[in-house]
Design an enzyme around this catalytic site. Structure first.
Site, mmCIF file in Angstrom:
data_model
loop_
_atom_site.group_PDB
_atom_site.id
_atom_site.type_symbol
_atom_site.label_atom_id
_atom_site.label_comp_id
_atom_site.label_asym_id
_atom_site.label_seq_id
_atom_site.Cartn_x
_atom_site.Cartn_y
_atom_site.Cartn_z
ATOM 1 N N MET A 18 -9.107 -9.570 21.094
ATOM 2 C CA MET A 18 -8.945 -9.894 19.951
ATOM 3 C C MET A 18 -8.931 -12.097 21.065
ATOM 4 S SD MET A 18 -4.756 -9.018 18.915
ATOM 5 C CE MET A 18 -4.877 -8.281 20.525
ATOM 6 N N CYS A 101 -16.832 -7.588 14.741
ATOM 7 C CA CYS A 101 -16.099 -8.967 14.349
ATOM 8 C C CYS A 101 -16.646 -9.199 12.733
ATOM 9 C CB CYS A 101 -16.336 -9.900 15.308
ATOM 10 S SG CYS A 101 -15.526 -11.447 14.587
#
Length: 328
Positions: A18, A101
């Protein structure tokens, strides 16, 4: 089950990559609380090959974090190969290709989830990167670009054929981002067409989600992302359930103990900037506690480590008194 070189777990709990979250301090906290495998933040292949010190630092880790995965992203195969070779010098257990992503500035240029729109190119990238390094390569991806172009079964087979040793599947489309319910049934469907381990990602926010994932899927591992932000003890709770079939609670004292340790690590590695970055974690750490919003507002203004610790210590003492009075 995941068996890759020295990685050997029946059902590992994995900390997801992350951006601006999974730095060294957060990884160390999650590892201590039960994360079996941790991922770095996203590492930009172009920035890395251009010599960006900030980008390179995102790959750095310490031995007590192992096994660790360095995740790289980019749209250019040559840059990804060079980035993988640079990552290989640090000897992580796995190098991961980000093909999931969903952020527009990344996906729309062909990196991240943008790769899943072109199965041929995705396969070529995985093949080139996997053959450029001696370390196992994995891929983290999504089920498709949108609901009208779900192509994960084809992509999964191509990823395996290209040489990837592990596949992590975020069970949403790119267009969903983090919204809507993930469709975990795709884990079972992908397991039918590939032999490499398949890790479930998406929607693991609480213990009940982890229980459901274990009951309804054949996932070889469980990757926790947003569910760990501000409550890294989710790994401890999940591990206790998986290993001992026992549900445990985290006390207020333990919650603050973890908070203080995380805060100290953030300050140790990044100084005052680490204290500013840490502000995003207060919401999770203080969630559900009496008068939390007012305390959080004060914390957002502080830049001195001692002032922050004093405020938090006083708040903890007030909470203990409050709960003692409330329960008596």
């Amino acid at each position: 089950m995941i068996q890759i070189n020295n990685i050997n777990y029946k059902l590992p709990l994995i900390l997801a990559p992350m951006e601006d979250v999974t730095d060294i301090s957060f990884r160390k906290i999650c590892k201590k609380l039960g994360a079996d495998i941790v991922f770095t933040e996203f590492v930009n292949a172009e920035g890395l090959t251009r010599g960006s010190k900030k980008t390179y630092k995102k790959m750095l880790f310490e031995d007590d974090e192992r096994p660790i995965v360095v995740q790289i992203y980019g749209e250019n195969i040559d840059s990804m190969k060079k980035a993988a070779k640079m990552a290989e010098e640090l000897r992580p257990e796995i190098i991961d290709i980000n093909a999931g992503c969903w952020v527009k500035k990344i996906a729309n240029r062909g990196a991240g989830a943008g790769l899943i729109k072109d199965p041929d190119y995705l396969e070529q990238m995985v093949y080139e990167v996997a053959n450029a390094v001696s370390i196992p390569v994995s891929v983290k991806t999504r089920i498709g670009w949108d609901e009208n172009s779900i192509n994960i079964l084809e992509n999964a087979q191509r990823i395996e054929k290209a040489g990837a040793k592990l596949l992590t599947l975020h069970c949403r489309t790119r267009s969903q981002g983090h919204s809507g319910n993930p469709d975990w049934e795709w884990i079972n469907r992908v397991k039918e067409v590939v032999k490499i381990p398949v890790v479930l990602n998406g929607g693991l926010m609480e213990l009940s989600d982890i229980q459901k994932a274990i009951e309804t899927t054949k996932a070889d591992g469980l990757m926790i992302a947003r569910g760990a932000i501000g409550q890294p003890w989710i790994f401890k709770i999940a591990k206790e359930f998986i290993e001992n079939n026992r549900v445990i609670d985290i006390s207020i004292e333990e919650r603050f103990e973890i908070l203080f340790e995380h805060l100290n690590l953030s300050y140790q590695y990044k100084g005052e900037f680490g204290l500013i970055e840490f502000r995003k974690f207060y919401t999770g750490y203080l969630k559900g506690l009496y008068n939390a919003s007012q305390i959080r507002s004060k914390l957002m203004l502080l830049k001195d480590i001692n002032e922050i610790k004093t405020l938090l210590t006083n708040y903890l003492n007030d909470l203990l008194i409050y709960h003692a009075n409330f329960t008596n």
